[in-house]
Motif scaffolding. Sequence first.
Motif: not given
Ligand code: 15L
Length: 265
Positions: A74-76, A110-114, A135-137, A163-168, A173-176, A257-259
């Motif tokens: 699960v990635s969210l 893993s994820s930045n949400h750790v 819970l995801y983190g 991983i931070g935010s890997s998109f196209t 602003r956060r994703m900068l 937004a995860f927080v």
């Molecule tokens: C994640 O861990 C998610 O899988 C991804 O969809 C993004 O939301 C990313 O973090 C993020 O923090 O931008």
Amino acid sequence: LRFGRLLLTGAAGGLGRELRPRLKAYCKTLRLSDRADLGAQQTGEEIRLVELGDRAAVRSLLEGVDAAVHLGGVSLEGPFDPICEANIVGAYNLYEAARVNGVKRIVFASSNHVTGFYRQDEVISPADPMRPDGLYGISKAFGESLSRFYFDRYGIETACLRIGSSFTAPKDRRMLATWMSYDDLERLVVSCLTAPVVGHSVVYGVSANRTVWWDNTSARHLGYVPQDSSEPFRAEVEARQPSVDVNDPVQIYQGGAFVRQGPFE
Ligand code: 15L
């Protein structure tokens, strides 16, 4: 070609679909797994539909594999049970399968949400204590601890990619600060697969952005040198999101937004 057979889990997901064609250059056979449809099997591919919670299926998934890139799960942020099954039970199943099958190296998504409850005005490193933002983190923190144990106890090497935010492109602003291009994702994964020594390493998956929250100095032995930056997107992103509310937790904390999601019961 460095590998006979590589395994990519979560191959139907956003990053799995990006890495599928790219990883083929590094192996003779790319084994792809997911619970979701993976489309037609191409030359040099082996497709396996596997639930990460299915211990026996995961055990045979790692048979004959030289190394694994584990993106599955699960990635969210969301309710506990699906996260527990895929990310906690699933990570255990994967590491047990690696141990039994003699797989010596894993790249773990893993994820930045750790560390999502650090603030956006702090620069942190993998040496700082975990502060999961949900819970995801927490499930990713479990994966990092689990992989550390499997290295200390059994010598299975893991690179944990926060991983931070890997998109196209960066979407806000956060994703900068958190953005990682797909090309840099490939560079990072390939560095971790091919570095002479990985041991147990934790590295943030991020491009060479101007705004920096994460110091990867301690992971320089991996040889990852990001080539891209979110900077060319800045003007467009700032125009789309002209102001920042400094009292909004989404803009205070690195996890965005995860927080502020949940509770789910
Ligand atoms: C994640 O861990 C998610 O899988 C991804 O969809 C993004 O939301 C990313 O973090 C993020 O923090 O931008």
